[in-house]
Design a protein around this motif. Structure first.
Motif, PDB file in Angstrom:
ATOM      1  N   SER A 174      37.322   7.491  13.904  1.00 15.15           N
ATOM      2  CA  SER A 174      37.028   6.686  15.077  1.00 15.15           C
ATOM      3  C   SER A 174      37.811   5.378  15.052  1.00 15.15           C
ATOM      4  O   SER A 174      37.825   4.674  14.034  1.00 15.15           O
ATOM      5  CB  SER A 174      35.525   6.383  15.147  1.00 15.15           C
ATOM      6  N   ARG A 223      24.635  11.341  15.382  1.00 13.06           N
ATOM      7  CA  ARG A 223      25.867  10.772  14.836  1.00 13.06           C
ATOM      8  C   ARG A 223      25.552   9.905  13.627  1.00 13.06           C
ATOM      9  O   ARG A 223      24.597   9.133  13.648  1.00 13.06           O
ATOM     10  CB  ARG A 223      26.586   9.911  15.887  1.00 13.06           C
ATOM     11  N   GLU A 227      38.182   0.703  12.490  1.00 14.47           N
ATOM     12  CA  GLU A 227      38.158   2.157  12.342  1.00 14.47           C
ATOM     13  C   GLU A 227      37.152   2.567  11.277  1.00 14.47           C
ATOM     14  O   GLU A 227      36.791   1.785  10.402  1.00 14.47           O
ATOM     15  CB  GLU A 227      39.545   2.695  11.983  1.00 14.47           C
ATOM     16  N   TYR A 240      36.123   3.579  22.391  1.00  8.44           N
ATOM     17  CA  TYR A 240      36.548   4.164  21.125  1.00  8.44           C
ATOM     18  C   TYR A 240      37.390   5.404  21.402  1.00  8.44           C
ATOM     19  O   TYR A 240      37.147   6.126  22.373  1.00  8.44           O
ATOM     20  CB  TYR A 240      35.339   4.592  20.273  1.00  8.44           C
ATOM     21  N   TRP A 270      34.943  13.077  12.574  1.00  9.50           N
ATOM     22  CA  TRP A 270      35.934  12.429  13.426  1.00  9.50           C
ATOM     23  C   TRP A 270      36.402  11.123  12.795  1.00  9.50           C
ATOM     24  O   TRP A 270      35.629  10.430  12.140  1.00  9.50           O
ATOM     25  CB  TRP A 270      35.342  12.085  14.796  1.00  9.50           C
ATOM     26  N   SER A 313      32.012  10.041  27.992  1.00 11.12           N
ATOM     27  CA  SER A 313      33.106  10.530  27.146  1.00 11.12           C
ATOM     28  C   SER A 313      33.866  11.665  27.819  1.00 11.12           C
ATOM     29  O   SER A 313      33.313  12.418  28.625  1.00 11.12           O
ATOM     30  CB  SER A 313      32.569  10.995  25.790  1.00 11.12           C
ATOM     31  N   ILE A 364      27.566   7.091  11.478  1.00 13.44           N
ATOM     32  CA  ILE A 364      28.772   6.263  11.539  1.00 13.44           C
ATOM     33  C   ILE A 364      28.807   5.363  10.314  1.00 13.44           C
ATOM     34  O   ILE A 364      27.885   4.578  10.079  1.00 13.44           O
ATOM     35  CB  ILE A 364      28.799   5.411  12.825  1.00 13.44           C
ATOM     36  N   ARG A 403      38.251   8.907  19.348  1.00 11.26           N
ATOM     37  CA  ARG A 403      37.811   9.662  18.173  1.00 11.26           C
ATOM     38  C   ARG A 403      38.714  10.877  17.976  1.00 11.26           C
ATOM     39  O   ARG A 403      38.807  11.755  18.833  1.00 11.26           O
ATOM     40  CB  ARG A 403      36.333  10.046  18.305  1.00 11.26           C
TER      41      ARG A 403
END
Length: 261
Positions: A250, A210, A149, A65, A248, A33, A212, A67
């Motif tokens: 995403s 994380r 998303e 991705y 975030w 990243s 998600i 973010r």
């Protein structure tokens, strides 16, 4: 020569990762990243639309991705507008594909989506961070891969002395199981930072937790429930010390394997 030197460094890192992970947790995937800013006159959705239109070949990352920070520290917001997250199966795949793109990259034409993206953004690829990412079982993100998303909640933690990534993974697995038994299917990831500096974090002790969501609404519900329940383990049993939480938006930019997430 540069390829062989880089490959040697990466293979040393891979040996270290294997040594710490053991046989009782998944080997994980490699997560690379870096951060970017958006040039004046463009919006985040402009950048997402153009990035999705870029033609990518077999040497592209398996998944990409973007973010967008919704709740992060002010220092990040002052410098950057979004995070680019690339997924590979291994360090070797990352190096081989990166080198292949450098060798084979044709001149960028003026009217191409890639040229337009470069004109729209300014990316700090030199500030790249490499994590080994492990998904906890049972979670559902991006509506099972049908959505492009969602929202992602992250928290940076430091592994306590005399603990390792196995302890963090096992602890978070027990937390995930409790939530799943209560009907929540948010995907939880444990991302162990193995390359790249992080201010105030000792080398190889940084872990990103994380969460998600299947979609933005589902993650928001999870955060509401979490705040009401105040679910957390005792400080004594936690193998890590955690800092501020971030949120975030995403966007899926490119995907060849929806299991990475």
């Amino acid at each position: 020569m540069k390829f062989h030197v880089l490959l040697s460094v990466v293979l040393v890192a891979l040996v270290n990762v294997t040594a710490t992970s053991g046989q009782d947790i998944p080997p994980g995937v490699v997560n690379s990243s870096f951060s970017c800013s958006i040039n004046e006159g463009y919006t985040m959705m402009d950048v997402v639309e153009v990035a999705r239109a870029i033609q990518r070949g077999e040497n592209a990352p398996n998944t990409i991705y973007f973010r967008e920070p919704w709740v992060v520290n002010s220092a990040y917001n002052e410098s950057y507008d979004f995070l680019v997250v690339n997924y590979y199966e291994s360090f070797l795949e990352m190096v081989e594909r990166s080198e292949a793109r450098r060798r084979d990259n044709a001149p960028i034409t003026t009217a191409s989506a890639r040229r337009h993206f470069l004109d729209m953004t300014d990316c700090n690829t030199g500030g790249r961070r490499i994590d080994v990412l492990r998904n906890l079982p049972g979670g559902n993100a991006y509506d099972g891969g049908t959505s492009d998303e969602t929202l992602v909640a992250t928290r940076l933690c430091s592994i306590k002395p005399d603990n390792d990534i196995r302890g963090v993974y096992g602890y978070m697995e027990s937390i995930a199981q409790r939530w799943q038994e209560a009907g929540d299917n948010t995907l939880i990831q444990v991302a162990h930072t193995v390359m790249g500096s992080q201010e105030g974090v000792e080398a190889r002790s940084g872990v990103w937790i994380r969460r998600i969501g299947a979609n933005a609404v589902d993650l928001a519900k999870r955060l509401d429930q979490q705040n009401r329940m105040l679910v957390r383990g005792s400080e004594a049993e936690r193998p890590m010390v955690c800092r501020d939480s971030h949120l975030w938006k995403s966007y899926v930019i490119h995907s060849t394997d929806g299991e990475d997430l």
